[in-house]
Design a protein around this motif. Structure first.
Motif, PDB file in Angstrom:
ATOM      1  N   LEU A 154      11.760   0.495  -2.943  1.00 12.10           N
ATOM      2  CA  LEU A 154      11.562   1.880  -3.351  1.00 12.10           C
ATOM      3  C   LEU A 154      12.571   2.804  -3.882  1.00 12.10           C
ATOM      4  N   PHE A 155      13.353   2.797  -4.250  1.00 16.73           N
ATOM      5  CA  PHE A 155      14.281   3.247  -5.447  1.00 16.73           C
ATOM      6  C   PHE A 155      12.965   3.020  -6.761  1.00 16.73           C
ATOM      7  N   SER A 156      12.907   2.069  -6.962  1.00 12.70           N
ATOM      8  CA  SER A 156      12.350   2.212  -8.511  1.00 12.70           C
ATOM      9  C   SER A 156      10.656   2.624  -8.617  1.00 12.70           C
ATOM     10  N   VAL A 157      10.295   2.113  -7.669  1.00 14.31           N
ATOM     11  CA  VAL A 157       8.815   3.389  -7.097  1.00 14.31           C
ATOM     12  C   VAL A 157       9.231   4.853  -7.895  1.00 14.31           C
ATOM     13  N   LEU A 158       9.649   5.398  -7.352  1.00 20.74           N
ATOM     14  CA  LEU A 158      10.324   6.897  -8.147  1.00 20.74           C
ATOM     15  C   LEU A 158      11.136   6.784  -8.874  1.00 20.74           C
ATOM     16  N   ILE A 159      11.601   6.728  -9.646  1.00 17.25           N
ATOM     17  CA  ILE A 159      12.085   6.020 -11.033  1.00 17.25           C
ATOM     18  C   ILE A 159      10.946   5.981 -11.423  1.00 17.25           C
ATOM     19  N   ARG A 160      10.082   5.370 -11.524  1.00 20.18           N
ATOM     20  CA  ARG A 160       8.522   5.853 -12.115  1.00 20.18           C
ATOM     21  C   ARG A 160       7.868   6.614 -11.742  1.00 20.18           C
ATOM     22  N   VAL A 161       8.029   7.330 -10.839  1.00 18.74           N
ATOM     23  CA  VAL A 161       6.914   8.411 -10.467  1.00 18.74           C
ATOM     24  C   VAL A 161       7.512  10.098 -11.241  1.00 18.74           C
ATOM     25  N   MET A 162       8.771   9.482 -11.109  1.00 15.26           N
ATOM     26  CA  MET A 162       9.795  10.580 -11.892  1.00 15.26           C
ATOM     27  C   MET A 162       9.335  10.768 -13.660  1.00 15.26           C
ATOM     28  N   GLY A 163       9.253   9.106 -14.434  1.00 19.43           N
ATOM     29  CA  GLY A 163       8.920   9.309 -15.470  1.00 19.43           C
ATOM     30  C   GLY A 163       7.242   9.594 -15.562  1.00 19.43           C
ATOM     31  N   GLU A 164       6.673   9.980 -14.949  1.00 21.01           N
ATOM     32  CA  GLU A 164       4.921  10.428 -15.188  1.00 21.01           C
ATOM     33  C   GLU A 164       5.254  11.513 -14.857  1.00 21.01           C
ATOM     34  N   LEU A 165       5.956  12.245 -13.996  1.00 17.94           N
ATOM     35  CA  LEU A 165       6.467  13.611 -13.860  1.00 17.94           C
ATOM     36  C   LEU A 165       6.694  14.282 -15.002  1.00 17.94           C
ATOM     37  N   MET A 166       8.089  13.618 -15.316  1.00 19.40           N
ATOM     38  CA  MET A 166       8.087  14.329 -16.577  1.00 19.40           C
ATOM     39  C   MET A 166       7.450  14.354 -17.956  1.00 19.40           C
ATOM     40  N   GLN A 167       6.409  13.455 -17.709  1.00 18.31           N
ATOM     41  CA  GLN A 167       5.387  13.340 -18.738  1.00 18.31           C
ATOM     42  C   GLN A 167       4.369  14.667 -18.767  1.00 18.31           C
ATOM     43  N   ARG A 168       3.597  14.907 -17.402  1.00 20.81           N
ATOM     44  CA  ARG A 168       3.328  15.486 -16.671  1.00 20.81           C
ATOM     45  C   ARG A 168       3.452  17.005 -16.708  1.00 20.81           C
ATOM     46  N   VAL A 227       0.823  -1.615  -0.030  1.00 20.74           N
ATOM     47  CA  VAL A 227       0.338  -0.204   0.267  1.00 20.74           C
ATOM     48  C   VAL A 227       0.736   1.553  -0.012  1.00 20.74           C
ATOM     49  N   LEU A 228       1.912   1.239   1.083  1.00 28.47           N
ATOM     50  CA  LEU A 228       2.791   2.149   0.598  1.00 28.47           C
ATOM     51  C   LEU A 228       3.400   2.461  -0.633  1.00 28.47           C
ATOM     52  N   PHE A 229       3.655   1.506  -1.305  1.00 30.14           N
ATOM     53  CA  PHE A 229       4.316   1.559  -2.493  1.00 30.14           C
ATOM     54  C   PHE A 229       3.137   1.464  -4.011  1.00 30.14           C
ATOM     55  N   ASP A 230       1.663   1.254  -3.501  1.00 30.36           N
ATOM     56  CA  ASP A 230       1.263   2.149  -4.242  1.00 30.36           C
ATOM     57  C   ASP A 230       1.115   3.340  -4.293  1.00 30.36           C
ATOM     58  N   ARG A 231       0.365   4.140  -2.634  1.00 32.66           N
ATOM     59  CA  ARG A 231       0.457   5.225  -2.674  1.00 32.66           C
ATOM     60  C   ARG A 231       1.832   5.568  -3.012  1.00 32.66           C
ATOM     61  N   LEU A 232       3.006   5.805  -3.479  1.00 30.53           N
ATOM     62  CA  LEU A 232       4.087   7.133  -3.760  1.00 30.53           C
ATOM     63  C   LEU A 232       3.342   7.264  -5.122  1.00 30.53           C
ATOM     64  N   GLY A 233       3.137   5.498  -5.955  1.00 32.14           N
ATOM     65  CA  GLY A 233       3.310   6.188  -7.149  1.00 32.14           C
ATOM     66  C   GLY A 233       1.928   6.657  -7.667  1.00 32.14           C
ATOM     67  N   ARG A 234       1.270   7.506  -7.083  1.00 29.82           N
ATOM     68  CA  ARG A 234      -0.125   8.127  -6.786  1.00 29.82           C
ATOM     69  C   ARG A 234       0.402   9.736  -6.556  1.00 29.82           C
ATOM     70  N   LEU A 235       2.196   9.465  -5.901  1.00 29.57           N
ATOM     71  CA  LEU A 235       1.860  10.779  -5.380  1.00 29.57           C
ATOM     72  C   LEU A 235       1.625  12.340  -6.515  1.00 29.57           C
ATOM     73  N   LEU A 236       2.008  12.424  -7.240  1.00 26.82           N
ATOM     74  CA  LEU A 236       1.576  13.274  -7.843  1.00 26.82           C
ATOM     75  C   LEU A 236       0.180  13.728  -8.460  1.00 26.82           C
ATOM     76  N   GLU A 237      -0.651  12.532  -7.745  1.00 22.99           N
ATOM     77  CA  GLU A 237      -2.061  12.999  -7.809  1.00 22.99           C
ATOM     78  C   GLU A 237      -2.757  12.937  -6.100  1.00 22.99           C
ATOM     79  N   GLN A 238      -1.611  13.082  -5.594  1.00 22.46           N
ATOM     80  CA  GLN A 238      -2.818  12.941  -4.203  1.00 22.46           C
ATOM     81  C   GLN A 238      -2.737  14.678  -3.372  1.00 22.46           C
TER      82      GLN A 238
END
Length: 360
Positions: free
Chosen positions: A284-298, A232-243
């Protein structure tokens, strides 16, 4: 007395409220439980509370509600987890996290890791999209400075710290716009947090190093499960940009506290960017990388990005700012992400022996 509290209050009175379908009832009962965990001093009563929270019928619903549709319920559930992590009871980490990590099934077997290192050193690995570190079609094509893939060989503390600091692309960093400091501003708080976590675990006889990786490690990676809490923590972290901002602060507080504990498996899984993950695993690091990828698109949709980030920071600090910001949730998420990476770097700085890199 503690047994009576467990049976008459926790099981007979509080548990039905925690399992109720009414959100207000759930919110109120979880808040009461959170306050109880915070205030309890008796070791026997703490035993009963921990047993109830980890092994009763309410245990799984409480963890799942860290990712509830109601932000309020998610907030109070995350607060409950953070309070639990501050209690001197070994079962909390053993049941919630360590029991899922002890097989190290999140790691690739040594043979696979060696093949990955050979791939990284080859000519084809110059493209980040071809690197296993950037799997599942994650790209940073919009960023001139993507996070570097992990180099082969042993890594120093300086490498680990820089890996977290370099995660946030230069064009979305905003702390320097208000002349705020780098990760060194978090070192004092990180030292306090790490010291507190070490004091809690001092009598738990944790190993000093992770077990050696055997050929059988990672063979069960297809069935690796990080546990309900980390999921649940990683799932939440993956949606950090919309929370909501407040929810993100509580989420990162829980992850920072987990990262501050000294168990070698926790440290490896949460603070080592260079582990070779098995195909079905995430860290944790791999989830952060995916969030960064989404960030660069948004951020492509946000004009005057630096100006808006600066204005958002000023608003969060209570300084004069322009009202009526667009993309406010996204901008706050970017700021939380930048600060969280600095906080993780500070925790790594405190925990690891370091050589040349030191905060000014």
């Amino acid at each position: 007395l503690a047994v009576c509290v467990h049976q008459l209050w926790l099981v007979e009175l509080l548990q039905p409220q925690l399992l109720d379908t009414c959100e207000q009832v759930v919110l109120g009962s979880t808040s009461v439980l959170c306050a109880t965990v915070r205030l309890v001093q008796s070791s026997s009563l703490l035993d009963q509370l921990v047993h109830f929270l980890l092994r009763s019928d309410a245990a799984q619903p409480l963890l799942r509600r860290c990712d509830h549709i109601s932000d309020q319920i998610s907030m109070v559930s995350l607060c409950l987890v953070e309070e639990l992590l501050q209690k001197p009871h070994r079962d909390v980490l053993d049941v919630l996290v360590l029991s899922f990590l002890h097989t190290q099934s999140y790691l690739s077997p040594p043979a696979s890791a060696q093949e990955e290192r050979q791939t990284e050193s080859g000519e084809d690995s110059e493209d980040p999209e071809d690197d296993p570190f950037f799997s599942d079609s994650l790209t940073f094509s919009d960023s001139p400075h993507p996070p570097p893939p992990p180099p082969p060989g042993p890594q120093t503390a300086d490498d680990v710290i820089n890996s977290f600091l370099c995660l946030v692309p230069v064009q979305v960093r905003s702390s320097q716009l208000l002349q705020e400091g780098g990760y060194e501003t978090y070192v004092h708080d990180a030292h306090t947090l790490v010291t507190e976590c070490q004091a809690l675990s001092l009598s738990w006889d944790w190993p000093l190093t992770p077990p050696p990786l055997s050929l059988s490690s990672g063979k069960d990676s297809a069935s690796f499960f990080e546990g309900h809490l980390l999921k649940v923590l990683f799932d939440r972290l993956g949606r950090l940009l919309e929370q909501p901002y407040e929810l993100n602060l509580q989420l990162t507080a829980v992850l920072s506290r987990l990262s501050a504990f000294s168990h070698p498996l926790l440290h490896e899984y949460l603070l080592n960017p260079y582990i070779h993950l098995s195909q079905s695993s995430r860290s944790l690091f791999s989830v952060l990388i995916r969030v960064m990828g989404e960030l660069m698109q948004r951020i492509q949709q946000v004009s005057n990005l630096n100006e808006r980030l600066l204005n958002t920071r000023r608003a969060l600090l209570g300084l004069p700012h322009d009202p009526g910001l667009d993309h406010l949730t996204l901008l706050k998420g970017v700021i939380v992400l930048e600060e969280f990476c600095k906080e993780l770097a500070a925790i790594a700085f405190v925990k690891l022996p370091h050589s040349s890199l030191a905060p000014p």
